[in-house]
Structures are given as structure tokens and as C-alpha cells.
Design a protein around this motif. Structure first.
Motif, PDB file in Angstrom:
ATOM      1  N   LEU A 202      10.753   7.686 -31.408  1.00 45.98           N
ATOM      2  CA  LEU A 202      11.150   8.953 -30.816  1.00 45.98           C
ATOM      3  C   LEU A 202       9.932   9.814 -30.504  1.00 45.98           C
ATOM      4  O   LEU A 202       9.000   9.918 -31.304  1.00 45.98           O
ATOM      5  N   LEU A 203       9.947  10.444 -29.318  1.00 44.58           N
ATOM      6  CA  LEU A 203       8.913  11.379 -28.906  1.00 44.58           C
ATOM      7  C   LEU A 203       9.570  12.556 -28.178  1.00 44.58           C
ATOM      8  O   LEU A 203      10.606  12.392 -27.531  1.00 44.58           O
ATOM      9  N   SER A 204       8.931  13.700 -28.242  1.00 37.24           N
ATOM     10  CA  SER A 204       9.361  14.834 -27.434  1.00 37.24           C
ATOM     11  C   SER A 204       8.641  14.755 -26.094  1.00 37.24           C
ATOM     12  O   SER A 204       7.722  15.517 -25.793  1.00 37.24           O
ATOM     13  N   PHE A 205       9.091  13.791 -25.287  1.00 38.05           N
ATOM     14  CA  PHE A 205       8.393  13.449 -24.045  1.00 38.05           C
ATOM     15  C   PHE A 205       9.347  12.666 -23.159  1.00 38.05           C
ATOM     16  O   PHE A 205      10.011  11.728 -23.611  1.00 38.05           O
ATOM     17  N   ALA A 206       9.440  13.041 -21.895  1.00 41.91           N
ATOM     18  CA  ALA A 206      10.323  12.359 -20.951  1.00 41.91           C
ATOM     19  C   ALA A 206       9.507  11.656 -19.883  1.00 41.91           C
ATOM     20  O   ALA A 206       8.739  12.288 -19.163  1.00 41.91           O
ATOM     21  N   ASN A 207       9.665  10.348 -19.785  1.00 35.68           N
ATOM     22  CA  ASN A 207       8.986   9.510 -18.801  1.00 35.68           C
ATOM     23  C   ASN A 207       9.906   9.346 -17.590  1.00 35.68           C
ATOM     24  O   ASN A 207      11.121   9.224 -17.749  1.00 35.68           O
ATOM     25  N   SER A 208       9.339   9.304 -16.386  1.00 41.75           N
ATOM     26  CA  SER A 208      10.165   9.265 -15.172  1.00 41.75           C
ATOM     27  C   SER A 208      10.312   7.871 -14.565  1.00 41.75           C
ATOM     28  O   SER A 208      10.975   7.716 -13.544  1.00 41.75           O
ATOM     29  N   TRP A 209       9.711   6.849 -15.177  1.00 39.60           N
ATOM     30  CA  TRP A 209       9.774   5.498 -14.616  1.00 39.60           C
ATOM     31  C   TRP A 209      10.793   4.653 -15.368  1.00 39.60           C
ATOM     32  O   TRP A 209      10.463   3.925 -16.284  1.00 39.60           O
ATOM     33  N   GLY A 210      12.054   4.774 -14.969  1.00 39.89           N
ATOM     34  CA  GLY A 210      13.120   4.020 -15.620  1.00 39.89           C
ATOM     35  C   GLY A 210      13.601   4.732 -16.861  1.00 39.89           C
ATOM     36  O   GLY A 210      13.105   4.506 -17.951  1.00 39.89           O
TER      37      GLY A 210
ATOM     38  N   ASP B  94      21.860  18.938 -18.902  1.00 40.78           N
ATOM     39  CA  ASP B  94      22.195  20.363 -18.841  1.00 40.78           C
ATOM     40  C   ASP B  94      21.022  21.242 -19.260  1.00 40.78           C
ATOM     41  O   ASP B  94      20.995  22.442 -18.942  1.00 40.78           O
ATOM     42  N   LEU B  95      20.053  20.673 -19.959  1.00 41.70           N
ATOM     43  CA  LEU B  95      18.875  21.422 -20.398  1.00 41.70           C
ATOM     44  C   LEU B  95      17.790  21.487 -19.324  1.00 41.70           C
ATOM     45  O   LEU B  95      16.799  22.198 -19.492  1.00 41.70           O
ATOM     46  N   PHE B  96      17.964  20.737 -18.236  1.00 36.56           N
ATOM     47  CA  PHE B  96      16.934  20.717 -17.193  1.00 36.56           C
ATOM     48  C   PHE B  96      16.753  22.098 -16.583  1.00 36.56           C
ATOM     49  O   PHE B  96      17.704  22.714 -16.111  1.00 36.56           O
ATOM     50  N   GLU B  97      15.500  22.564 -16.591  1.00 29.75           N
ATOM     51  CA  GLU B  97      15.149  23.864 -16.001  1.00 29.75           C
ATOM     52  C   GLU B  97      14.358  23.616 -14.721  1.00 29.75           C
ATOM     53  O   GLU B  97      13.227  23.138 -14.774  1.00 29.75           O
ATOM     54  N   PRO B  98      14.928  23.932 -13.552  1.00 34.92           N
ATOM     55  CA  PRO B  98      14.234  23.662 -12.290  1.00 34.92           C
ATOM     56  C   PRO B  98      13.120  24.656 -11.968  1.00 34.92           C
ATOM     57  O   PRO B  98      12.297  24.397 -11.088  1.00 34.92           O
TER      58      PRO B  98
ATOM     59  N   LYS C 189       9.004  29.524 -14.863  1.00 32.51           N
ATOM     60  CA  LYS C 189       9.617  29.916 -16.137  1.00 32.51           C
ATOM     61  C   LYS C 189       9.162  28.994 -17.260  1.00 32.51           C
ATOM     62  O   LYS C 189       8.848  29.446 -18.371  1.00 32.51           O
ATOM     63  N   LEU C 190       9.091  27.703 -16.983  1.00 36.32           N
ATOM     64  CA  LEU C 190       8.639  26.738 -17.980  1.00 36.32           C
ATOM     65  C   LEU C 190       7.190  26.984 -18.381  1.00 36.32           C
ATOM     66  O   LEU C 190       6.839  26.959 -19.563  1.00 36.32           O
ATOM     67  N   LEU C 191       6.335  27.233 -17.385  1.00 34.02           N
ATOM     68  CA  LEU C 191       4.922  27.463 -17.675  1.00 34.02           C
ATOM     69  C   LEU C 191       4.728  28.740 -18.495  1.00 34.02           C
ATOM     70  O   LEU C 191       3.910  28.762 -19.437  1.00 34.02           O
TER      71      LEU C 191
ATOM     72  N   TRP D  18      11.337  18.153 -15.892  1.00 28.94           N
ATOM     73  CA  TRP D  18      12.218  17.515 -16.867  1.00 28.94           C
ATOM     74  C   TRP D  18      11.472  17.308 -18.184  1.00 28.94           C
ATOM     75  O   TRP D  18      11.992  17.597 -19.264  1.00 28.94           O
ATOM     76  N   ASN D  19      10.245  16.848 -18.104  1.00 32.44           N
ATOM     77  CA  ASN D  19       9.431  16.646 -19.296  1.00 32.44           C
ATOM     78  C   ASN D  19       9.244  17.973 -20.049  1.00 32.44           C
ATOM     79  O   ASN D  19       9.420  18.033 -21.273  1.00 32.44           O
ATOM     80  N   ALA D  20       8.897  19.035 -19.319  1.00 33.70           N
ATOM     81  CA  ALA D  20       8.700  20.336 -19.951  1.00 33.70           C
ATOM     82  C   ALA D  20       9.996  20.885 -20.533  1.00 33.70           C
ATOM     83  O   ALA D  20       9.992  21.519 -21.603  1.00 33.70           O
ATOM     84  N   SER D  21      11.109  20.632 -19.856  1.00 35.00           N
ATOM     85  CA  SER D  21      12.409  21.101 -20.356  1.00 35.00           C
ATOM     86  C   SER D  21      12.735  20.458 -21.699  1.00 35.00           C
ATOM     87  O   SER D  21      13.174  21.132 -22.645  1.00 35.00           O
ATOM     88  N   VAL D  22      12.521  19.155 -21.796  1.00 33.60           N
ATOM     89  CA  VAL D  22      12.775  18.426 -23.044  1.00 33.60           C
ATOM     90  C   VAL D  22      11.844  18.919 -24.140  1.00 33.60           C
ATOM     91  O   VAL D  22      12.260  19.196 -25.276  1.00 33.60           O
ATOM     92  N   PHE D  23      10.569  19.060 -23.812  1.00 38.55           N
ATOM     93  CA  PHE D  23       9.558  19.454 -24.786  1.00 38.55           C
ATOM     94  C   PHE D  23       9.824  20.856 -25.345  1.00 38.55           C
ATOM     95  O   PHE D  23       9.772  21.082 -26.555  1.00 38.55           O
ATOM     96  N   LEU D  24      10.093  21.813 -24.473  1.00 39.84           N
ATOM     97  CA  LEU D  24      10.267  23.196 -24.904  1.00 39.84           C
ATOM     98  C   LEU D  24      11.533  23.404 -25.729  1.00 39.84           C
ATOM     99  O   LEU D  24      11.590  24.312 -26.565  1.00 39.84           O
TER     100      LEU D  24
END
Length: 299
Positions: free
Chosen positions: A145-153, A162-166, A170-172, A211-217
Motif C-alpha cells: 500500500l502507498l498513498s500514491f496513484a499511478n496512471s498506467w493501468g 468521488d474524492l477526485f479534485e479537478p 486548490k490542490l497546490l 488524481w494523485n494529489a487528490s489521493v495523497f491529500l
């Protein structure tokens, strides 16, 4: 086990789409999976021929439970396509597996993704599944487990998406206010914060960094395969931003990765440090020079 729909996003590279589909068709669960293909429209007139070739090919795909095709009349761009496509599918099915047209998958990819999505379906802190892993010198655990989202598969559930922040700005702001930029960058090993800053000013349109930042934050976690079940073939000069040789390499694992529920549902600190070392080397001055030389020789 509920079989998740597959969302495949394609554009103007017919040969890549063919390779991707052929690798998916070799999966044991392909015939039980619904395949949704999102085909973006041409951005420039010179791309129309290849877009038509892609669409002619995907209309005749066999080997899946059901085929659904969404053809955009105009160019939406990858980010808009993925955000809207994933949102629609998780709304209808509750979960989804996501691929892009330059990815090749292992024959066990769909098995791993579906088993992971089923095993962790009720774990609120786990919101994503990563099928891709960078190549390192040390072996990773079977899963971790990691607090990190990979975009390749990758895959997710509705409760995760539902947590995705576009809103990248705001994320930064939140990363900076909480003094988390260095941690977000794997302790300075890779410039994820810079990628987010560049998305904000329009230098890239990455949905993945958001997506990665949304998961991490949110302090949420991704389940990762300890061996890469996905490889990217987009580094051949045909991609929008790709040379033939990329900074990040991996080997496609064709065996089965077992999904057994982890006893500790928390981030694997050792795996995080291992991945940081890989990012640090791959993003090093030495490796960048090496890759530039390879691309120069190729040209």
C-alpha cells in the motif's frame, strides 16, 4: 466476484490500439468483461486519417462480453475524456479499470485488478489499485500500500473517484499550506509538485497529477502490484509528448500476482523508500543524459 468494466481511451495510433487490445484479449477474464472504448476526435486535419483507422479497427473487436464505443465528434483531449468517462462508469457500475491506448498488459492483469477491487471493496482508506510498477534493483512485496496513484493501468471505486479534485490550484494551495510538497515529491525524488504547478498554468493538461494529489491529500491508499502487470509502449516517437526512449523503464511480468488481504492496512514505508530510490535514479542527471543520447542516436 463482480467483474469491473474496462475503460480504454484511444486517439490516433491504430497500431498501439491493436497491441493493447490483443494483450487484453489474452486475459482469462476478457470474455467476462465489458469493454468501453472512448475515441477522441481529431485535433488537427492531418490526424483525421489515423483517427478513422482507429475507429474502423475498434468497431470490429471481439473477445469481450460486450463492446461499447463512444466516438467524440470533436477533440476533447485526454484529460476531459478520462474524467467524464470514469465518472460515468463508476456511477453506473461502482468500479472501473482504466487503460490508455499505449499500454500493454499481462495476461493476468484483469485477474489482479478484479481480485483487488473485490478484496478491498469495503476498505474506505483504499481508493485505488495500481497495476504498473517501475523497475528497481530490489524486489517489492507481492502487494503493498502507498498513498500514491499511478496512471498506467489502474482501477478505482465510486467512493474513491468521488474524492477526485479537478481544481489543480486548490490542490497546490493545500499541499503548500500543509507543508507536504516534499513528501508528495517522494522526498524530492521526483517533481510531482512542479507537474501540478504546470497543469495550473496550462503547460500540461494532466488529469493524473490531480488524481494523485487528490489521493495523497486525503490520506488515502492505493494497492500496488509488486511486479508490473503493465508496460508503456508510447515511447516510440508517436505520442504527443514522447520520444522513443523514456526515463522510466519497467519489465512486463506475465505471471500471476496473488491478491491476499494485507494484515496491516497502512502505507508500506519500506516500499515507499524503494520507489523513491527508483525515481531518484531515473530522474537523475546521469539517466537524463543517457536517455537523450539514446534518443539522439535513434533520430
Amino acid at each position: 466476484m463482480q467483474i469491473a468494466p474496462i475503460a480504454l481511451f484511444v486517439y490516433n495510433r491504430p497500431q498501439h490500439v491493436r497491441y493493447c487490445i490483443e494483450s487484453l484479449q489474452k486475459n482469462l477474464l476478457a470474455e467476462k468483461s465489458e469493454l468501453f472504448i472512448f475515441s477522441d476526435g481529431a485535433k488537427y486535419p492531418e490526424q483525421e486519417k489515423n483517427v478513422r483507422s482507429v475507429r474502423e479497427y475498434i468497431r470490429n473487436i471481439q473477445g469481450f462480453k460486450q463492446l461499447h464505443i463512444v466516438e467524440q465528434p470533436e477533440n476533447k483531449g485526454l484529460a476531459s475524456n478520462i474524467i467524464s468517462g470514469v465518472t460515468d462508469l463508476v456511477g453506473k457500475y461502482g468500479r472501473v479499470i482504466v487503460l490508455e491506448d499505449d499500454l500493454i498488459v499481462s495476461p493476468w492483469f484483469l485477474t489482479f485488478m478484479n481480485e483487488a477491487l473485490e478484496t478491498y471493496k469495503d476498505e474506505e482508506n483504499i481508493v485505488n489499485v495500481n497495476g504498473h510498477l517501475l523497475k528497481g534493483k530490489e524486489p517489492f512485496p507481492e502487494t503493498f500500500l502507498l498513498s500514491f496513484a499511478n496512471s498506467w493501468g489502474w482501477g478505482t471505486w465510486k467512493r474513491g473517484w468521488d474524492l477526485f479534485e479537478p481544481d489543480g490550484e486548490k490542490l497546490l494551495r493545500e499541499l503548500e499550506a500543509r507543508n507536504l510538497t516534499r513528501k508528495f515529491d517522494f522526498d524530492g525524488a521526483y517533481h510531482f509538485t512542479r507537474m501540478l504547478s504546470e497543469q495550473i498554468v496550462g503547460k500540461n493538461s494532466s488529469w493524473a497529477i490531480r488524481w494523485n494529489a487528490s489521493v495523497f491529500l486525503k490520506g488515502k491508499l492505493s494497492l500496488n502490484s509488486g511486479r508490473s502487470l503493465v508496460t508503456n509502449i508510447g515511447f516510440d516517437g508517436t505520442g504527443t509528448h514522447c520520444d522513443k526512449y523514456g526515463l522510466f523503464a519497467t519489465d512486463l511480468y506475465t505471471g500471476q500476482v496473488k491478491v491476499e488481504k494485507l494484515s496491516l492496512l497502512q502505507e508500506n514505508k519500506n516500499a515507499r523508500e524503494m520507489l523513491a530510490r527508483i525515481y531518484r535514479f531515473d530522474n537523475s542527471y546521469y539517466n537524463k543524459i543517457r536517455v537523450r543520447i539514446l534518443n539522439f542516436l535513434h533520430r
